[in-house]
Design an enzyme around this catalytic site. Structure first.
Site, PDB file in Angstrom:
ATOM      1  N   ASP A 100       0.848  -1.191   0.000  1.00  0.00           N
ATOM      2  CA  ASP A 100       0.000   0.000   0.000  1.00  0.00           C
ATOM      3  C   ASP A 100       0.882   1.238   0.000  1.00  0.00           C
ATOM      4  OD1 ASP A 100       0.858  -0.596   2.659  1.00  0.00           O
ATOM      5  OD2 ASP A 100      -0.643   0.802   3.446  1.00  0.00           O
ATOM      6  N   GLU A 167       0.138  -0.892   5.755  1.00  0.00           N
ATOM      7  CA  GLU A 167       1.232  -0.321   6.546  1.00  0.00           C
ATOM      8  C   GLU A 167       1.055   1.165   6.786  1.00  0.00           C
ATOM      9  OE1 GLU A 167       5.095   1.326   7.746  1.00  0.00           O
ATOM     10  OE2 GLU A 167       4.006   1.828   5.929  1.00  0.00           O
ATOM     11  N   THR A 335     -15.531  32.409   3.503  1.00  0.00           N
ATOM     12  CA  THR A 335     -15.773  32.997   4.826  1.00  0.00           C
ATOM     13  C   THR A 335     -16.657  32.074   5.658  1.00  0.00           C
ATOM     14  OG1 THR A 335     -17.558  34.255   3.834  1.00  0.00           O
ATOM     15  CG2 THR A 335     -15.443  35.368   4.090  1.00  0.00           C
TER      16      THR A 335
END
Lengths: 480, 480
Positions: A100, A167, A335
């Site tokens: 991975d 992992e 915002t």
């Protein structure tokens, strides 16, 4: 016993083919930390399993069950166990790697598509997510297997493989598997293992090979502050309500000082202060402040003293703030008052620190700092995953074999280092099997493993493949 | 002069059609703050221009040039100027609205696709990005025009329109256009304008209509801290280098206290303290702490005192931390040291504060706080955009007309309020044209304008369309 010349020649002669195989591996975006990529992690396991079988390895895909991630229940990618060779007269080496990778997207700042391996002919770099962490090293083992199969040569040792797909996300499920396989003795896949070799770290600099006998542990926290039921407009509600971002930033600002000092009481205190003798070990390493500056591309070391900087990685804990989930993260100006924000931070651990010792210190401190804010927002602190630090005996024959192999391939003895990263499985192997574990890095210190533009130098991939094979011959020659 | 009954009936009879038109407008993701959506903003301008022309309005699309955003040079979406009616005996009303919207994606936490208008039959809500801010109100004016066209009735006033596509990103280019058109006198599009009406804010609560005579200003800052040339792995470099996130969080933590107090010296000090008489005005408004809690969905007001909470929005400045660009923001656990991170924050301003007064205070303070960190990272502070606060005369005939119209449609007099948001163009109209500007809101206080699940209540859309039309009749009846 040096490796046979025809093995070394085969690696050189087939370099382009090996680069192409690495490209095929990188092209599968096996990101374990993002649920939407879970099918790709499975795809990667099937691809790797196919490669191993083609090269004569007997394999078994072990279902590790499922887990919860971000509110979803997901199947865990399988562990791939493999074996080739059963000669009782030979030593048996267990190889670990992970298939991975870390998340990556072009928008993070990559110059190229992260899941397309780019061969930069000018620099000799192989650029792509997973190139060095950890697909390159896994391909290195495949290269060794392919050479022996093609040449019709027996391997000098028996090999066992353990490849995982989680992992980068806490190795979920793997510890239990390793412990149960180890406990099975003769019925287990790890029966007779004499030593372990893991290639999942890096040289200190860009020129000097090294062997690594220590790793920091890790404990990863998620600190969530929640307020309104949904995001708010800062014009409509600014200064009417307590804002989760304000409170989260306050608490995050209390965790670590700009010079790296960990502000959580008790964490740094667990670690002894280096004396003059210990400092000298670090002074002697082939690594300089300039090397660090070159690796990171800027003069930003926390000190101008070499030993202080190196010890920062090798024998000190560190606390990094990784980011915030739930806040505005895009370009431009929004915002918003985000409704719920989660700060992510982790602490790298060194002996005698353990996740179990650190977690209560962090929880208590964070709750205490949050209480001081007198806010009506809500706090939640979670320990996402962790692993203990590890230190091995670097005078063991396993290290001596790797040292001779390095000298044979690179013409120089390796530096002996401790590393700042975490590979929790290292400790699990050491404790479950009771054998020596070696970290034998393939890539360089500037590879950028979890970063943008991750790369593995072509030279390191090819010479590194020779190193892995040569190491097996040196282990094979060790007297019982 | 009340609006004719057939106008009111037409609005009711055509409600479904009007909702469908709002759906068509919401379906165009005209996000001005994200460069990748710029073509959609242009698409929206063309769509709106087509609608206006179909309803008899003479229009002109004004090219506002280009601007730089996030390293790209982008064309600015056009301002749409429009006119219908030229009777010198009638009053002339200038209508303003904006056809751009805030960013939105399902992953932010929306329950539905943000750019698909969802009609929730159970609650009567029309849910989608831009439904209330500001496409609903613009559609309200189109509804009024369509009613008069279909009924063959003359409008009671001359109308002028000014619609822009950059309101959510600082209204770039619009100020200059308004000033130059205003200066042209008889040759300009705003010749003879007697008053301005803007529908781009909200009721205080969910039940009481209001007229708004004051707005806070805004100044938006981007605070960038940069360190390494690229993202780093925290295992490899944690406690070796100064980390931009650590330093950014330190500086951001010095900006605002959990109770809303702005920590930048001099900012709060510019604003007078309310005396008992002024507090009484806020005490009397039809709005309670409970209303705020209902609107935000949680008991998180900064005080339990009604006047304190309302004044927080209406007559006090506020500072909100919106988020961080460049850090890890996804789910899961990524052990990255981000190379460059930009904190976004803004300050809402009230008289006598102006962006020009506030910017140097913020710059000096941020630089001073950063210097205290003794870090080798680099700081950059930018003022992205801003606008002055605004207060109008609420005893003007423009307000009295709107007050009578509100009573006619809703059966009650409106509250008179000041609003916490910023519509910088309001002040530009007031100053350039020298006429009274009215804010006449259509939506409710819980619409969630810049938030997830933004909505406009169907009742507000339909009654609000009647209100806009009735207001025109009341203005038309005002004695010269």
């Amino acid at each position: 016993m040096p490796a046979p010349a025809e093995f070394l020649k085969f690696i050189d002669d087939n370099a382009s083919k090996f680069v192409a195989r690495l490209g095929a591996a990188v092209a599968i975006p096996s990101v374990s930390g993002d649920g939407s990529h879970r099918p790709d992690v499975f795809k990667m396991s099937a691809w790797l399993d196919g490669q191993l079988k083609d090269l004569g390895v007997t394999t078994k895909l072990v279902d590790l069950g499922e887990h919860k991630m971000d509110g979803q229940t997901l199947p865990l990618p399988p562990a791939i166990l493999g074996r080739i060779g059963d000669d009782p007269k030979k030593k048996t080496v267990l190889i670990y790697g992970h298939y991975d990778v870390q998340p990556a997207s072009k928008s993070d700042g990559w110059d190229t598509e992260p899941f397309t391996l780019v061969v930069d002919e000018k620099t000799g770099r192989l650029i792509g997510r997973g190139s060095t962490d950890d697909k390159g090293p896994i391909m290195g083992w495949l290269n060794v297997l392919e050479a022996h199969k093609a040449l019709g040569r027996e391997l000098p040792v028996n090999l066992r493989f353990c490849f995982e797909g989680m992992e980068e996300s806490g190795s979920e499920g793997l510890d239990d598997l390793i412990k149960s396989e180890s406990a099975k003795g003769k019925d287990g896949w790890f029966d007779g293992v004499d030593c372990v070799c893991i290639s999942d770290n890096y040289w200190l600099n860009t020129t000097t090979p090294c062997l690594t006998y220590g790793l920091r542990g890790l404990v990863y926290f998620k600190l969530t502050v929640s307020g309104p039921a949904r995001d708010l407009h800062s014009g409509g509600f600014g200064r009417m309500v307590h804002e989760p971002m304000t409170d989260l930033i306050q608490v995050m600002s209390k965790l670590v000082a700009p010079d790296g000092t960990i502000l959580v009481p008790g964490v740094d205190d667990l670690v002894s202060v280096a004396d003059a003798e210990e400092r000298e070990i670090y002074e002697k390493l082939d690594y300089s402040v300039q090397d660090v500056e070159d690796a990171v591309g800027a003069p930003i070391t926390i000190s101008n003293d070499k030993a202080t900087v190196i010890m920062g990685r090798m024998r000190m804990p560190s606390l990094s703030l990784h980011g915030i989930e739930g806040a505005f993260y895009g370009p431009g100006a929004k915002t918003v008052i985000p409704a719920s924000v989660s700060g992510k931070f982790s602490i790298r651990l060194v002996p005698p620190q353990t996740p179990e010792l650190i977690e209560p210190l962090v929880f208590a401190y964070v709750e205490q700092e949050f209480a001081k804010l007198n806010s009506k927002t809500k706090l939640k602190i979670e320990n996402l995953h962790g692993g203990k630090p590890w230190v091995a005996d670097h005078k063991h024959w396993n290290y001596e074999a790797a040292s001779r192999a390095t000298e044979a391939v690179y013409g120089r003895l390796p530096d002996l280092t401790r590393e700042g990263g975490s590979i929790p499985v290292t400790l699990t192997f050491a404790e479950s099997l009771g054998v020596n574990v070696l970290l034998l890095p393939m890539g360089r210190g500037d590879d950028g493993a979890h970063s943008t533009n991750e790369k593995l130098d072509r030279a390191n991939f090819i010479e590194g493949s020779k190193l892995l094979g040569t190491y097996l011959y040196e282990v094979g020659a060790v007297k019982a």
